[in-house]
Design an enzyme around this catalytic site. Structure first.
Site, PDB file in Angstrom:
ATOM      1  N   HIS A 181      63.200  48.926  57.245  1.00 31.74           N
ATOM      2  CA  HIS A 181      64.507  48.804  56.439  1.00 31.74           C
ATOM      3  C   HIS A 181      65.649  48.302  57.377  1.00 31.74           C
ATOM      4  CE1 HIS A 181      63.221  51.718  53.275  1.00 31.74           C
ATOM      5  NE2 HIS A 181      62.365  52.075  54.208  1.00 31.74           N
ATOM      6  N   ASP A 199      57.646  51.800  58.518  1.00 30.63           N
ATOM      7  CA  ASP A 199      58.802  52.307  57.861  1.00 30.63           C
ATOM      8  C   ASP A 199      59.946  52.543  58.636  1.00 30.63           C
ATOM      9  OD1 ASP A 199      60.173  53.548  55.704  1.00 30.63           O
ATOM     10  OD2 ASP A 199      58.812  55.168  55.468  1.00 30.63           O
TER      11      ASP A 199
END
Ligand code: DOR
Ligand code: ZN
Length: 430
Positions: free
Chosen positions: A66, A309
């Site tokens: 992200h 992640d």
């Protein structure tokens, strides 16, 4: 793109394709690997890099990060995310679309790709949204998103719950031979859960999310993948039972791939004790039995790759009370050290298996061809000191996220140099 000519000498080449580790020199010319031999003589005009005692791995690929752009530049940007990525040994990363606005259209995807190119440290390959605004109601224009350069589509951060839309998504993405990435979470079952449902949650008085909130969605999606022939990729597996479901489906020939994070391979629900928000992550850290099941799946190839992640948040958000703090761990800069310490040290994985799960496996899924340590491949290399012991200090992270559950932990194994297209993009000693 071309790079200077370089001879990496004295190191051990960890080639996941050859499934072995061999002492060899690596010659890089014009941005490509030219030759790998037990010894290569140095010649004029050749820069020599001493890699004695070091491991030479293919550059890592992170299928799941992200970078928070557009919209939350206070948490991370493509630039700071890229800087964190190279420090972690990554030469490519796939930012998720849960940005603001959501990456559900060409403009956002192209902007992120171009920003990645402007920064120039890693290959930024976005994952586009599956549904408009990630609202789960209407599929995006897959043709437009793949044409804009998306490697996959996902509503990550949220699951796609509508079974009919999931079926259509698998059918539609199949036309492009690309995966649909599912964040597998039955949000009715996990509703309000802030950690794993179990003894620790009960002790702390926190609401738990059961492992079944993951497995029921995986079971459904495997049925849909089997029916449609579409390619399902399951993000961040957290439970042993999920591994077992995917293992069985792979045996039946279902087109499914999956990933696991370094934190799910190294931590359990115990890390949450003391209301530690740094260990608050979705899916939650589960039991030791789950952790061992994930390692087993990684070992036998049921789990195709390790993805961080990387979910950066500001310090003020992470420093809130447990219920209010956001889910997420900034994992790019600790990935190799955490994996080496948790997997290589105890003898679960060999270095070539780890290189496969950090580089070759995710490269295959992202459709990055030519990613390896063979003559002719682009020279994307991560050099690792397997014996280097270091202490995690998030204040020194390049990521804007200065919080980590690994703070103060001693890790063994460190990325020292990263080469992309033959150019040194990161050198720990510089
Ligand atoms: O822990 C998480 N953080 N899990 C997610 O699914 C989303 C992510 C984020 O975007 O912060
Ligand atoms: Zn994510």
């Amino acid at each position: 793109m071309s790079g200077a000519n370089l001879l990496i000498s004295g190191g051990t080449v960890v080639d996941p394709a050859a499934k072995r580790e061999v002492r060899a020199d690596v010659l890089i010319q014009d941005g490509r690997i030219r030759d790998i031999q037990p010894t290569i003589a140095s010649s004029n005009g050749l820069r020599r890099m001493d890699a004695a005692g070091k491991l030479i791995l293919p550059g890592f690929v992170d299928l799941h990060v992200h970078f928070r752009q557009p919209g939350r530049e206070d948490k991370e940007t493509v630039e700071t995310g890229s800087q964190a990525a190279v420090r972690g040994g990554f030469v490519a990363a796939c930012p998720m679309p849960n940005t603001s606005p959501v990456m559900d259209h060409r403009g956002a995807v192209e902007w992120v790709r171009q920003e990645g190119q402007r920064v120039g440290l890693i290959d930024v390959r976005p994952v586009g949204a599956l549904t408009r605004g990630q609202q789960g109601a209407e599929l995006t224009d897959f043709g437009e998103l793949f044409d804009a350069g998306c490697v996959a589509l996902s509503d990550d951060g949220k699951p796609l719950l509508n079974s009919l839309l999931m079926r259509r998504a698998l059918e539609y993405a199949r036309v492009f031979d690309r995966p649909v990435i599912q964040h597998a979470e039955d949000t009715c079952l996990s509703s309000g859960g802030v950690m794993h449902e179990g003894l620790v949650a009960t002790t702390l008085g926190l609401r738990g999310a059961p492992a079944e909130s993951e497995t029921v969605i995986i079971a459904r999606d495997l049925a849909l993948a089997e029916r449609t022939g579409g390619w399902l990729h399951v993000a961040h597996l957290s439970s042993a039972r999920s591994v077992e479901l995917i293992r069985q489906a792979k045996r039946r020939g279902v087109r499914v791939t999956c990933e696991v994070t370094p934190h799910h391979l190294s931590l359990t629900e115990e890390a949450v004790r003391g209301f530690n928000t740094l260990a608050k992550v979705n899916p939650p850290l589960r039991t030791e039995q789950d952790r061992l099941g994930l390692i087993e799946g990684l070992k036998d190839g049921t789990i195709d790759c390790i993805a961080t992640d990387h979910a950066p948040h500001t310090a003020w958000e992470k420093d809130a009370d447990f219920d209010s703090a956001p889910f997420g761990i900034a994992g790019l800069e600790t990935a190799l050290g955490v994996c080496a310490t948790a997997l290589i040290g105890p003898g679960h994985l060999t270095w070539s298996q780890l290189a496969d799960r950090l580089a070759a496996g995710p490269a295959r899924i992202a459709g990055l061809t030519d990613h390896g340590l063979a003559a002719g491949c682009p020279a994307h290399v991560a050099i690792v000191d397997p014996a280097a012991a270091w202490t995690v200090d998030p204040a020194a992270f390049a990521s804007k996220a200065k919080r980590s559950p690994f703070t103060g932990q001693r890790l063994t194994g460190r990325v020292t140099t990263v080469i992309r297209h033959g150019l040194v993009v990161w050198d720990a000693n510089a």
